[in-house]
Scaffold this motif. Structure first.
Motif, PDB file in Angstrom:
ATOM      1  N   LEU A  98       0.847  -1.190   0.000  1.00  0.00           N
ATOM      2  CA  LEU A  98       0.000   0.000   0.000  1.00  0.00           C
ATOM      3  C   LEU A  98       0.882   1.239   0.000  1.00  0.00           C
ATOM      4  N   MET A  99       0.285   2.370  -0.364  1.00  0.00           N
ATOM      5  CA  MET A  99       0.979   3.650  -0.222  1.00  0.00           C
ATOM      6  C   MET A  99       0.350   4.392   0.948  1.00  0.00           C
ATOM      7  N   GLN A 106       4.193  13.285   2.322  1.00  0.00           N
ATOM      8  CA  GLN A 106       4.998  12.436   1.429  1.00  0.00           C
ATOM      9  C   GLN A 106       4.404  11.035   1.417  1.00  0.00           C
ATOM     10  N   GLN A 107       4.444  10.401   0.251  1.00  0.00           N
ATOM     11  CA  GLN A 107       3.938   9.034   0.162  1.00  0.00           C
ATOM     12  C   GLN A 107       5.104   8.063   0.314  1.00  0.00           C
ATOM     13  N   PHE A 108       4.847   6.928   0.965  1.00  0.00           N
ATOM     14  CA  PHE A 108       5.866   5.885   1.070  1.00  0.00           C
ATOM     15  C   PHE A 108       5.169   4.530   1.058  1.00  0.00           C
ATOM     16  N   PRO A 109       5.856   3.512   0.504  1.00  0.00           N
ATOM     17  CA  PRO A 109       5.238   2.191   0.412  1.00  0.00           C
ATOM     18  C   PRO A 109       5.324   1.434   1.733  1.00  0.00           C
TER      19      PRO A 109
END
Length: 151
Positions: A98-99, A106-109
């Motif tokens: 998921l993100m 900020q997006q991160f996995p």
């Protein structure tokens, strides 16, 4: 005399990344070569160091210890997240990627590592954290840098 790769050079390489188990995790096969500036922080440290001194056409196998790759897994990157904060139509399952957004947008996995009754355990470590990496690297090109000559 053939040019050797040095700090600051822009290079193009083909690569094949494997784990100690022999499992392939990434490869440039069938894609354009990877282009990056040596020492520019665009690739992991061990990869940067691994291409230095190569000449066009050279092939080299580089073993990168975990600390020069993605580092050790960090317990602080394991997050317990309430199930009721997932979209209602989503059915979280172990292994799903998921993100997430952090506080600054900020997006991160993240990867789901456990599903409990009321919550889901997420791992935000890089998928290759805690692993030694082995790369077969072929230097395709040292990209000439344009020198601007002022009249």
């Amino acid at each position: 005399m053939q040019q050797q790769v040095k700090e600051g050079d822009k290079v193009k390489v083909h690569y094949h990344g494997k784990l100690r188990s022999g499992e392939t995790f990434d490869s440039s096969q069938g894609r354009d070569p990877l282009e990056f500036t040596v020492g520019g922080g665009q690739v992991i440290k061990g990869f940067d160091e691994g291409v230095k001194g190569m000449q066009v056409g050279d092939k080299r196998t580089v073993e990168i210890a975990v600390d020069d790759a993605y580092g050790q897994k960090s317990q602080e990157m394991i997050i317990e997240f309430p199930k009721d904060q997932f979209p209602p139509d989503m059915n979280p399952e172990v292994g799903m990627q998921l993100m997430m957004n952090n506080g600054s947008g900020q997006q991160f996995p993240v990867t789901i590592v456990e599903v409990k009754d009321q919550s889901v355990i997420l791992d935000a470590n890089h998928p290759l954290a805690g692993q030694d990496l082995i790369f077969d690297i072929e230097l395709v090109e040292i990209v000439p840098t344009s020198r601007i000559i002022m009249p």
